[in-house]
Design a protein around this motif. Structure first.
Motif, PDB file in Angstrom:
ATOM      1  N   PRO A   1       0.806  -1.229   0.000  1.00  0.00           N
ATOM      2  CA  PRO A   1       0.000   0.000   0.000  1.00  0.00           C
ATOM      3  C   PRO A   1       0.832   1.269   0.000  1.00  0.00           C
ATOM      4  O   PRO A   1       0.304   2.340   0.282  1.00  0.00           O
ATOM      5  N   TRP A   2       2.149   1.155  -0.308  1.00  0.00           N
ATOM      6  CA  TRP A   2       3.040   2.290  -0.054  1.00  0.00           C
ATOM      7  C   TRP A   2       2.798   3.467  -0.977  1.00  0.00           C
ATOM      8  O   TRP A   2       3.077   4.615  -0.619  1.00  0.00           O
ATOM      9  N   ARG A   3       2.278   3.232  -2.194  1.00  0.00           N
ATOM     10  CA  ARG A   3       2.028   4.377  -3.083  1.00  0.00           C
ATOM     11  C   ARG A   3       0.945   5.280  -2.494  1.00  0.00           C
ATOM     12  O   ARG A   3       1.134   6.498  -2.353  1.00  0.00           O
ATOM     13  N   SER A   4      -0.192   4.684  -2.142  1.00  0.00           N
ATOM     14  CA  SER A   4      -1.277   5.484  -1.558  1.00  0.00           C
ATOM     15  C   SER A   4      -0.899   6.037  -0.194  1.00  0.00           C
ATOM     16  O   SER A   4      -1.253   7.167   0.159  1.00  0.00           O
TER      17      SER A   4
ATOM     18  N   VAL B   1      -1.343   9.953  -5.997  1.00  0.00           N
ATOM     19  CA  VAL B   1      -0.312   8.968  -6.355  1.00  0.00           C
ATOM     20  C   VAL B   1       0.290   9.322  -7.707  1.00  0.00           C
ATOM     21  O   VAL B   1       1.518   9.232  -7.916  1.00  0.00           O
ATOM     22  N   THR B   2      -0.538   9.755  -8.641  1.00  0.00           N
ATOM     23  CA  THR B   2      -0.038  10.088  -9.978  1.00  0.00           C
ATOM     24  C   THR B   2       0.871  11.321  -9.962  1.00  0.00           C
ATOM     25  O   THR B   2       1.715  11.475 -10.850  1.00  0.00           O
ATOM     26  N   ASP B   3       0.694  12.192  -8.958  1.00  0.00           N
ATOM     27  CA  ASP B   3       1.598  13.346  -8.829  1.00  0.00           C
ATOM     28  C   ASP B   3       3.023  12.913  -8.543  1.00  0.00           C
ATOM     29  O   ASP B   3       3.982  13.671  -8.753  1.00  0.00           O
ATOM     30  N   LEU B   4       3.181  11.692  -8.038  1.00  0.00           N
ATOM     31  CA  LEU B   4       4.496  11.155  -7.725  1.00  0.00           C
ATOM     32  C   LEU B   4       5.063  10.329  -8.872  1.00  0.00           C
ATOM     33  O   LEU B   4       6.123   9.712  -8.744  1.00  0.00           O
TER      34      LEU B   4
ATOM     35  N   SER C   1      -1.729   4.234 -10.034  1.00  0.00           N
ATOM     36  CA  SER C   1      -2.594   4.072  -8.872  1.00  0.00           C
ATOM     37  C   SER C   1      -2.549   2.631  -8.378  1.00  0.00           C
ATOM     38  O   SER C   1      -2.466   1.691  -9.168  1.00  0.00           O
ATOM     39  N   ASP C   2      -2.600   2.471  -7.052  1.00  0.00           N
ATOM     40  CA  ASP C   2      -2.658   1.115  -6.503  1.00  0.00           C
ATOM     41  C   ASP C   2      -4.067   0.788  -6.011  1.00  0.00           C
ATOM     42  O   ASP C   2      -4.272  -0.131  -5.242  1.00  0.00           O
ATOM     43  N   GLU C   3      -5.042   1.583  -6.478  1.00  0.00           N
ATOM     44  CA  GLU C   3      -6.470   1.354  -6.213  1.00  0.00           C
ATOM     45  C   GLU C   3      -6.795   1.380  -4.728  1.00  0.00           C
ATOM     46  O   GLU C   3      -7.747   0.751  -4.273  1.00  0.00           O
ATOM     47  N   MET C   4      -5.986   2.110  -3.961  1.00  0.00           N
ATOM     48  CA  MET C   4      -6.288   2.299  -2.549  1.00  0.00           C
ATOM     49  C   MET C   4      -6.380   3.787  -2.297  1.00  0.00           C
ATOM     50  O   MET C   4      -5.755   4.593  -2.980  1.00  0.00           O
ATOM     51  N   GLU C   5      -7.186   4.149  -1.301  1.00  0.00           N
ATOM     52  CA  GLU C   5      -7.371   5.564  -1.000  1.00  0.00           C
ATOM     53  C   GLU C   5      -7.495   5.737   0.506  1.00  0.00           C
ATOM     54  O   GLU C   5      -8.281   5.034   1.155  1.00  0.00           O
TER      55      GLU C   5
END
Length: 465
Positions: A55-58, A74-77, A81-85
Motif C-alpha cells: 500500500p506504499w504508493r497510496s 499517487v499520480t503526482d508522484l 494508482s494502486d487502487e487504494m485511497e
C-alpha cells in the motif's frame, strides 16, 4: 542527468530525509493496523525510479498530503494508482445539520459498499471534537415529515424500536463484530423508510431517533471490534440523526461513546471535551442519562494526564459522586429512554472501579468492582470487570497472585467460550503483560498459556468494511 523525482522535491520542501519519511510511513501503517513496514533506506530507491508496491504508493501520497497541507495524488508522484485511497473518517459527512443533510449522511454510511477500497483515517484533535461543537450549537431541524411515498404508521416505528432493543441485548450477551452486519441490515431498512416513505413530523422524528440509535449501536460494535475510524463515521452520522429527531439525550449519549473511544486511543483531552460537551448539551433530568454522562466524564478525567494527579483525582471523584446521586434520585422529572436500561448500580460500580484503577486507588477500585459483579448479568461486562479486578491485585504494592488469577481465569473462561470482544481482549493483554514477571509460578504460567490462545486466535471480521 535526468530531472529529480517528484518525491525528492516534495521531501526537500518538507525538510525530510528518506529515513525520516520511512519512519513516518511506518508509523502511519501501524496506526492503520497494517502489518507492512519498510526499511529506512527504501524511499531512496523510490527516488531512483523504483515503483513502490501497495500500500506504499497510496500511503506515501496520504502522508505527504497531511504534512504539506494540500492534496497529493499517487499520480503526482509519477506512479500508477494502486487502487487504494486513504481518507478522513469524516469524508462525505461534512453536511448541514438540517433534515436534508441528515438523510444524506445516513444514506452515505449505510449504503457503503463492501468493495469500497477506501481506508478511513482516525479523527483526532480539533477534527474529533468539531462535530460535538456543531451538534451543540445547531439550530433545531424543521420539516421532518415527508409527503410522498407509502404511508408509515406510528406502530411500525414501535416494531422497529422493539427489534432494535433485541439487537442491543444480543450485543450485551455475546458482543462481536459479526453482529454489525445484522444491525446494518436493519438500519438500511430504516434508511429506506426515511428516504422513500410518507410520514408525519412525529413519525419522522421517531424514525430519525431509531436510525440514530442503530447508528450508535453500529459505532459501538465497530469500536468493540477495533474498527475505530468506522466507528467514528457511524457516530457522526448518528449525531446528525439524533439532532434531526430533536433527541438531546441520544445525542449526548453518542458523544459519551465518542469520549470513551478517545480515552481508549489516548486522546485524553479530547475525551474530556467530548464528555463535557455531552453534559452541557443535555438539558433533561433522566437519572440514568445523567449517570451515564457523569461516568463518561469520570472516565475521561481518570485518564487525563495533562493535569495534576490531585486535580485528576478530584474531578474523577466528583463525577462519580454525581452519577450515584443521580441514580438515587427518588423524584425524577424525566423518564429514562429505553436505551439507558443498562445503567444500573452494578454498571455504575463497574465504571467507578475502572476510574479508581486508572488513578491508582486499588482499594476503592476493588470495592466498586466487587459491587459491580454482584448485580451483573451481561457476559461481556462480566469478563471485563473480572479482568479489571484481577489487575488491581497484580498492580498493588504487594501483588496477590492467587486472587488475581481467580478473577483472571473467570474472565478467560468467558472469552474462550462465549464473549467476542476485541476491547476485552485488549484489557486481557495488559493483564498478561503485568503477570509475565511471575511466570515462574506454575499457576501463572498455566494462565498465560491459556490466555495466549485467546489473544492469538484469528477473529472473523464483518464483511461490511
Amino acid at each position: 542527468m535526468g530531472d529529480a523525482h517528484p518525491l525528492s522535491g516534495l521531501l526537500t520542501t518538507l525538510g525530510f530525509s528518506g529515513d525520516r519519511f520511512a519512519r513516518r510511513l511506518n508509523a502511519a501503517a501501524e496506526s492503520l493496523g497494517r502489518p507492512e513496514r519498510i526499511h529506512p533506506k527504501t524511499p531512496y530507491k523510490w527516488m531512483r525510479g523504483e515503483i513502490p508496491r501497495p500500500p506504499w504508493r497510496s500511503l506515501a501520497a496520504h502522508v505527504l498530503s497531511r504534512e504539506l497541507g494540500r492534496a497529493i495524488a499517487v499520480t503526482d508522484l509519477g506512479w500508477p494508482s494502486d487502487e487504494m485511497e486513504y481518507v478522513s473518517a469524516i469524508a462525505g459527512l461534512h453536511l448541514t445539520w438540517m433534515t436534508c443533510g441528515t438523510l444524506q449522511v445516513v444514506q452515505t454510511v449505510t449504503d457503503a459498499s463492501p468493495m469500497d477500497r477506501r481506508t478511513f483515517l482516525l479523527l483526532a484533535g480539533s477534527s474529533l471534537t468539531a462535530p460535538a461543537h456543531e451538534w451543540l450549537i445547531a439550530h433545531p431541524a424543521e420539516q421532518i415529515g415527508r409527503r410522498s411515498g407509502s404511508k408509515i404508521p406510528l406502530d411500525v416505528v414501535d416494531h422497529l424500536d422493539e427489534m432494535t432493543g433485541h439487537l442491543r441485548l444480543m450485543d450485551d450477551r455475546v458482543g462481536g463484530g459479526n453482529l454489525l452486519d445484522l444491525v446494518l441490515h436493519h438500519l438500511r431498512y430504516v434508511s429506506t423508510l426515511l428516504n422513500e416513505g410518507r410520514y408525519t413530523d412525529t413519525v419522522g422524528r421517531r424514525l430519525h431517533a431509531t436510525a440514530g440509535e442503530l447508528l450508535r449501536l453500529s459505532g459501538f460494535l465497530a469500536f468493540d471490534a477495533d474498527q475505530h475510524a468506522r466507528a467514528q463515521r457511524y457516530w457522526i452520522a448518528s449525531l446528525h440523526a439524533a439532532h434531526t429527531a430533536g433527541d438531546r439525550a441520544l445525542g449526548a449519549n453518542i458523544l459519551g461513546f465518542m469520549s470513551c473511544q478517545a480515552k481508549d486511543l489516548n486522546h485524553n483531552r479530547e475525551a474530556v471535551v467530548l464528555a463535557d460537551t455531552a453534559r452541557t448539551g443535555y438539558p433533561g433530568t433522566s437519572p440514568k442519562v445523567k449517570a451515564i454522562l457523569s461516568l463518561r466524564l469520570a472516565e475521561a478525567h481518570a485518564n487525563d494526564r495533562t493535569t495534576t494527579p490531585a486535580r485528576r483525582d478530584t474531578d474523577t471523584r466528583r463525577s462519580i459522586d454525581e452519577a450515584f446521586d443521580a441514580l438515587t434520585d427518588t423524584a425524577p422529572t424525566t423518564s429514562d429512554p429505553a436505551w439507558s436500561y443498562w445503567m444500573t448500580p452494578a454498571h455504575a460500580h463497574g465504571q467507578a472501579g475502572y476510574c479508581h484503577l486508572r488513578t491508582g486507588d486499588h482499594t476503592r477500585a476493588r470495592h466498586h468492582l466487587r459491587q459491580s459483579l454482584q448485580g451483573l448479568d451481561y457476559s461481556r461486562e462480566d469478563a471485563l470487570r473480572n479482568t479489571l479486578l484481577a489487575t488491581t491485585y497484580i498492580r498493588q504494592p504487594h501483588p496477590d497472585l492467587e486472587k488475581a488469577l481467580a478473577h483472571a481465569n473467570q474472565s478467560l473462561t468467558l472469552l474462550q467460550g462465549q464473549v467476542d470482544s476485541a476491547r476485552c481482549r485488549g484489557h486481557l493483554s495488559q493483564l498478561t503483560t503485568a503477570l509475565t514477571p511471575y511466570r515462574a509460578s506454575q499457576p501463572v504460567a498455566n494462565f498465560l498459556d491459556r490466555a495466549s490462545s485467546v489473544l492469538t486466535a484469528e477473529r472473523p471480521r464483518p464483511a461490511h468494511r
